[in-house]
Design an enzyme around this catalytic site. Structure first.
Site, PDB file in Angstrom:
ATOM      1  N   GLU A  67       0.823  -1.211   0.000  1.00  0.00           N
ATOM      2  CA  GLU A  67       0.000   0.000   0.000  1.00  0.00           C
ATOM      3  C   GLU A  67       0.857   1.261   0.000  1.00  0.00           C
ATOM      4  O   GLU A  67       0.592   2.212  -0.744  1.00  0.00           O
ATOM      5  CB  GLU A  67      -0.933  -0.005   1.216  1.00  0.00           C
ATOM      6  CG  GLU A  67      -1.691   1.289   1.468  1.00  0.00           C
ATOM      7  CD  GLU A  67      -2.656   1.675   0.357  1.00  0.00           C
ATOM      8  OE1 GLU A  67      -3.197   2.791   0.427  1.00  0.00           O
ATOM      9  OE2 GLU A  67      -2.862   0.871  -0.565  1.00  0.00           O
ATOM     10  N   HIS A  99     -20.712  -7.352 -16.560  1.00  0.00           N
ATOM     11  CA  HIS A  99     -19.359  -7.069 -17.062  1.00  0.00           C
ATOM     12  C   HIS A  99     -18.970  -8.067 -18.147  1.00  0.00           C
ATOM     13  O   HIS A  99     -18.428  -7.691 -19.192  1.00  0.00           O
ATOM     14  CB  HIS A  99     -18.364  -7.141 -15.903  1.00  0.00           C
ATOM     15  CG  HIS A  99     -16.932  -6.973 -16.312  1.00  0.00           C
ATOM     16  ND1 HIS A  99     -16.469  -5.836 -16.928  1.00  0.00           N
ATOM     17  CD2 HIS A  99     -15.859  -7.817 -16.207  1.00  0.00           C
ATOM     18  CE1 HIS A  99     -15.160  -5.972 -17.170  1.00  0.00           C
ATOM     19  NE2 HIS A  99     -14.783  -7.168 -16.760  1.00  0.00           N
TER      20      HIS A  99
END
Length: 382
Positions: free
Chosen positions: A102, A284
């Site tokens: 992160e 999708h």
């Protein structure tokens, strides 16, 4: 957060930015402004891919505060807090590895932010001195404002605990930043090497409309793909082309496509049913057929223009690879490497479709302004 921590983070952003800036400065390329634009586009592409890796490894909350990590500038300093959180939940969102993933993502983002500021200052300075079109500052200033908004959504991604709509918008803004840099790079390239005009104005006009449509469907599909990923619906259908043994399985569109809600919850706060995840995945998957049709047609039409043939071939190749990795993700039960490649393919399509739109627009403008256009052979280019 302590001011010293903010200073350390700022210095980290400057350090990350100094590496590509030094490479550009020391390069033999005489047009360093243009080179910086393309280096930034490359780094933004890398950042998007690494952001996908961050999301797919469930590292988005590896440091559950922003912009630092437990109030520190890096996970080394926050080691005790991370170790305590990992001890409480060994498979949870906070681990040493996830914290570093992160924070590396944030460092890269800060470095790109510094590069965009450098580009903006350089464009304004050169524009005031030369008034050359290559340094027109409108787009660099827009890039700076855009990256500020992107940074805000990056912060909200963490502070709102990965709320799906925020994470999806963050992804779309990253793709938008890449598109803007590619557009700016296209401007620099065409000012340096302008194309010869063509008399095929009708074909170019039709292709321009088709290229715009291609851009729209790619953005919609990326939004749908981001919605799949942020809702962890990738394996809601674990077979292809069927889903749960049916072409049209049981689906909950209402809760699946409610935008403002917590991760895994309905707007009312109840747990999201599996049928909602199936709806997200199914939409999708099936919209991909529309994308394939539109992009395939755009690539076919573009290939008829000699100056656009290379871009058309690249679009076709990446489109096929994207379809393959999308199907492979389902067949192989979501392997990380294939999922990251699928994210990279989406970013490549944004890059190539943006490039196609710029080239078609510029080529059409040049052809319309050329008085001798009628005397040129069809599809004639330098």
């Amino acid at each position: 957060m302590h001011p010293s921590t903010l200073l350390q983070l700022a210095l980290m952003g400057l350090f990350v930015a100094s590496i590509p800036l030094t490479m550009v400065w020391l390069s033999a390329d005489a047009n360093k402004y243009r080179k910086l634009v393309w280096v930034m586009a490359f780094l933004t592409f890398d950042l998007i891919v690494f952001g996908g890796f961050t999301r797919l490894t469930d590292s988005g909350l590896g440091c559950p505060d922003w912009p630092g990590c437990y109030g520190a500038a890096n996970p080394f300093i926050a080691h005790e807090q991370i170790a305590a959180a990992e001890a409480l939940m060994p498979t949870g969102p906070v681990t040493k590895v996830k914290a570093w993933i992160e924070m590396i993502h944030r460092y890269l983002a800060m470095g790109i932010g510094v590069l965009i500021m450098a580009l903006m200052f350089q464009s304004v300075r050169q524009w005031r001195k030369t008034h050359q079109q290559a340094f027109a500052p409108a787009l660099p200033v827009a890039l700076f404002l855009f990256v500020c908004v992107q940074g805000a959504f990056g912060a909200w991604t963490v502070t709102l605990k990965l709320q799906p709509v925020i994470v999806t918008i963050h992804l779309l803004l990253g793709m938008g930043l890449l598109a803007m840099l590619v557009w700016l790079g296209g401007r620099e390239d065409y000012l340096l090497h302008p194309p010869a005009p063509s008399r095929d104005l009708a074909g170019l006009r039709a292709l321009r409309t088709l290229a715009l449509l291609a851009a729209i469907v790619v953005v919609l599909q990326i939004a749908l793909g981001g919605w799949v990923s942020t809702n962890y619906a990738t394996l809601a259908c674990d077979e292809f082309p069927l889903c749960d043994g049916k072409f049209i399985p049981e689906m909950d569109f209402e809760h699946g496509f409610t935008l403002w809600r917590e991760l895994g919850k309905t707007a009312a706060g109840h747990y999201l049913q599996f049928s909602a995840l199936v709806a997200i995945h199914w939409v999708h998957r099936n919209f991909a057929m529309i994308v394939a049709l539109v992009l395939g047609l755009a690539a076919w039409r573009a290939a008829r223009q000699p100056a656009l043939r290379k871009t058309a071939k690249l679009i076709a190749a990446v489109l096929l690879a994207q379809l393959f990795t999308g199907i492979a993700t389902v067949f192989f039960d979501f392997p990380l490497a294939i999922a990251v490649l699928h994210n990279a393919g989406a970013a490549l399509l944004v890059l190539l479709v943006t490039m196609l739109n710029y080239k078609v627009k510029h080529l059409l403008d040049v052809s319309q302004r050329t008085p001798a256009n009628a005397d040129l052979p069809a599809n004639s280019y330098r």
